[in-house]
Design an enzyme around this catalytic site. Structure first.
Site, PDB file in Angstrom:
ATOM      1  N   ARG A   7      -9.333 -15.793  11.831  1.00 32.36           N
ATOM      2  CA  ARG A   7     -10.772 -15.945  11.203  1.00 32.36           C
ATOM      3  C   ARG A   7     -11.167 -17.464  11.508  1.00 32.36           C
ATOM      4  O   ARG A   7     -10.414 -18.276  12.086  1.00 32.36           O
ATOM      5  CB  ARG A   7     -10.429 -15.850   9.736  1.00 32.36           C
ATOM      6  CG  ARG A   7      -9.213 -16.636   9.275  1.00 32.36           C
ATOM      7  CD  ARG A   7      -9.041 -16.329   7.701  1.00 32.36           C
ATOM      8  NE  ARG A   7      -7.800 -17.389   7.316  1.00 32.36           N
ATOM      9  CZ  ARG A   7      -6.855 -16.843   6.411  1.00 32.36           C
ATOM     10  NH1 ARG A   7      -6.757 -15.810   6.270  1.00 32.36           N
ATOM     11  NH2 ARG A   7      -5.956 -17.844   5.888  1.00 32.36           N
ATOM     12  N   ARG A  67      -9.705  12.983   3.092  1.00 32.06           N
ATOM     13  CA  ARG A  67     -10.762  13.809   3.779  1.00 32.06           C
ATOM     14  C   ARG A  67      -9.966  14.316   4.919  1.00 32.06           C
ATOM     15  O   ARG A  67      -8.500  14.276   4.982  1.00 32.06           O
ATOM     16  CB  ARG A  67     -11.748  12.683   4.717  1.00 32.06           C
ATOM     17  CG  ARG A  67     -12.681  12.330   3.936  1.00 32.06           C
ATOM     18  CD  ARG A  67     -13.718  11.265   4.431  1.00 32.06           C
ATOM     19  NE  ARG A  67     -14.274  11.775   5.792  1.00 32.06           N
ATOM     20  CZ  ARG A  67     -15.005  11.062   6.577  1.00 32.06           C
ATOM     21  NH1 ARG A  67     -14.872   9.648   6.587  1.00 32.06           N
ATOM     22  NH2 ARG A  67     -15.607  11.785   7.648  1.00 32.06           N
ATOM     23  N   GLY A  85     -28.655  53.444 -14.526  1.00 31.56           N
ATOM     24  CA  GLY A  85     -28.765  54.872 -14.653  1.00 31.56           C
ATOM     25  C   GLY A  85     -28.046  55.594 -15.666  1.00 31.56           C
ATOM     26  O   GLY A  85     -26.934  55.261 -15.488  1.00 31.56           O
ATOM     27  N   ARG A 104     -35.537  39.327  -8.152  1.00 31.66           N
ATOM     28  CA  ARG A 104     -35.045  38.585  -9.311  1.00 31.66           C
ATOM     29  C   ARG A 104     -34.239  37.389  -9.201  1.00 31.66           C
ATOM     30  O   ARG A 104     -34.243  36.480  -9.999  1.00 31.66           O
ATOM     31  CB  ARG A 104     -34.622  39.340 -10.349  1.00 31.66           C
ATOM     32  CG  ARG A 104     -35.455  40.126 -11.079  1.00 31.66           C
ATOM     33  CD  ARG A 104     -35.004  40.793 -12.206  1.00 31.66           C
ATOM     34  NE  ARG A 104     -34.063  42.212 -11.739  1.00 31.66           N
ATOM     35  CZ  ARG A 104     -33.053  42.756 -12.601  1.00 31.66           C
ATOM     36  NH1 ARG A 104     -32.941  42.384 -13.832  1.00 31.66           N
ATOM     37  NH2 ARG A 104     -32.651  43.702 -12.055  1.00 31.66           N
ATOM     38  N   ALA A 130      -6.528  -4.716  -0.420  1.00 31.25           N
ATOM     39  CA  ALA A 130      -7.830  -4.546  -0.882  1.00 31.25           C
ATOM     40  C   ALA A 130      -8.971  -5.020  -0.102  1.00 31.25           C
ATOM     41  O   ALA A 130      -9.036  -6.114   0.650  1.00 31.25           O
ATOM     42  CB  ALA A 130      -7.875  -5.275  -2.283  1.00 31.25           C
ATOM     43  N   ASN A 141     -12.869   2.206  13.408  1.00 27.67           N
ATOM     44  CA  ASN A 141     -12.363   3.349  14.079  1.00 27.67           C
ATOM     45  C   ASN A 141     -13.338   3.599  15.075  1.00 27.67           C
ATOM     46  O   ASN A 141     -12.962   4.641  16.143  1.00 27.67           O
ATOM     47  CB  ASN A 141     -11.793   4.511  13.620  1.00 27.67           C
ATOM     48  CG  ASN A 141     -12.762   5.169  12.408  1.00 27.67           C
ATOM     49  OD1 ASN A 141     -13.459   4.296  11.837  1.00 27.67           O
ATOM     50  ND2 ASN A 141     -12.465   6.398  12.157  1.00 27.67           N
TER      51      ASN A 141
END
Length: 462
Positions: free
Chosen positions: A443, A336, A137, A15, A383, A389
């Site tokens: 940059r 994590r 039973g 079931r 941000a 990594n």
């Protein structure tokens, strides 16, 4: 008292409508069988045996070294199951206690009381009175109602017998030597052509062996699982019981009906938990911790005064997660395995931390990734910035010294060390170590092209 424990776990569980063996379905984060084994372990039995059958390999793998397994092939009923285990029952234990692998919440005290009622001399049955006894039973007593005469399976019961509310729970304790004799004398002359363990009640009565019924204190501890609906019902009953225990200990739950503890949750004083939170594995919450709505926390130690805002996922897996006192997490943050946060660390919205240590006062407030990193005190991680990594084959570590400011949208390509007190200009890609106390910018030069035309789509043909 020397004791054998036998756990019946051979059934298919038709079931359940699942390829997974029934006893391996989970309740509060652990398999049904794992619950029973854990409770049986507290009885300190001389011998613990698990009878396997359907999905035997999976079930036996889950048991591991916790018990000895004996196979029942084919599965021809509960009596047939005990026939398979009878030859290996240790008669040095005068009493054999029989438990069910799909009845997960039997209390050790109840099981011990059942074994004590047997005492190596009587057949003791664990019973309970149910409003709806369908499928169980029935306990048939003599006219005076004192002695048990028989157990009649639901399938074989008459309408009058089906009206009986006292039922057999599937658990019993029997004198070991007599149990061996009785089960080998069973036959399968019944509607299902199976060997019923319950038929030994009539044998005991015929031999003058006292048959006693020990009632369970709580219906929940003897409820079995035969369908997804029954599993879901038992889950809610167990979760409400756990919620009530937390409330009794002083934890404030926004809604006790919307809490799931799938492991062990320990709480200090003045802990607040909002709705729809899930706790898995081993979780410890310190004093004054506040957990926002819809958080999932697994294998984590959370220090005093921490606030975990809504919709956070803290998954320690095997390595665990640690959050220092006074830290702020989220909303929508992910910690994590291997995340180690010091005191008063801020991990903001859509920030992920994996296998990284952040010292006291470090902050990563928005849209950032810190993986395989060592972050010093009072670092501000901007941000959109990440530690890169992974080189495609190996993981490398980033070390960020104390008081570093990392601007927005930076990439720190590991292995790399950012010197203490340094500043990384926004939009930089850093692939080499940077000196302490200096501004580092990496940059491309900004260029504006006069006369450049943006491409346009060709007009659609008529």
């Amino acid at each position: 008292m020397a004791l054998n424990v036998v756990i019946m776990a051979a059934g298919k569980g038709t079931r359940m409508r699942s390829a997974r063996p029934k006893v391996l379905h989970t309740l509060a984060g652990r398999s049904l069988l794992e619950h029973v084994l854990g409770r049986a372990a507290r009885l300190q039995a001389l011998q613990t045996l698990v009878i396997t059958g359907h999905g035997a390999e999976q079930v036996e793998a889950s048991v591991g070294a916790a018990a000895q397994c004996v196979r029942q092939q084919p599965q021809l009923g509960t009596g047939h199951a005990i026939q398979q285990v009878a030859p290996v029952l240790d008669e040095a234990a005068a009493t054999t206690l029989i438990l069910n692998g799909d009845v997960p919440l039997i209390e050790p005290a109840t099981a011990a009381a059942l074994a004590q009622a047997c005492g190596g001399q009587r057949l003791a049955l664990l019973t309970v009175t149910l409003d709806d006894a369908t499928g169980y039973g029935r306990i048939v007593r003599n006219a005076a109602g004192q002695n048990v005469l028989a157990i009649v399976e639901h399938k074989d019961a008459s309408p009058e017998q089906r009206a009986i509310r006292e039922v057999y729970t599937g658990m019993m304790a029997a004198p070991t030597a007599l149990l061996k004799q009785w089960v080998m004398a069973l036959d399968n002359q019944n509607a299902q052509g199976e060997y019923y363990l319950t038929d030994i009640v009539a044998m005991a009565v015929a031999q003058g062996v006292p048959v006693v019924a020990t009632p369970a204190a709580d219906e929940v501890e003897v409820l079995g699982v035969n369908s997804p609906a029954q599993l879901a019902d038992l889950e809610r009953r167990l979760q409400r019981r756990q919620a009530d225990a937390l409330l009794e200990a002083g934890v404030r739950l926004a809604d006790p009906a919307r809490l799931d503890v799938r492991g062990t949750l320990t709480c200090g004083q003045d802990v607040d938990i909002d709705v729809n939170c899930v706790f898995e594995g081993q979780v410890s919450l310190g004093n004054g911790v506040k957990i926002g709505a819809n958080c999932v926390i697994r294998n984590a130690v959370i220090g005093d005064g921490v606030v975990v805002h809504p919709f956070c996922h803290l998954d320690g897996d095997q390595d665990g997660v640690r959050v220092g006192a006074g830290s702020l997490i989220g909303p929508y943050a992910r910690l994590r395995p291997g995340a180690r946060l010091g005191a008063e660390v801020h991990i903001g919205n859509f920030v992920e931390v994996k296998n990284a240590t952040l010292a006291d006062g470090a902050k990563a407030n928005h849209l950032a990734y810190l993986g395989d990193a060592t972050v010093g005190e009072r670092v501000n991680f901007g941000a959109g910035s990440i530690t890169a990594n992974y080189d495609g084959a190996h993981k490398h570590r980033t070390t960020i010294g104390a008081d570093v400011h990392v601007g927005s949208n930076c990439v720190l390509i590991a292995p790399v060390t950012i010197g203490e007190g340094g500043t990384i200009g926004g939009g930089s890609t850093i692939a080499q170590d940077t000196p302490a106390g200096q501004l580092t910018v990496a940059r491309a030069k900004q260029v504006s092209l006069a006369g450049w035309k943006r491409p346009v789509k060709a007009p659609k043909k008529a």
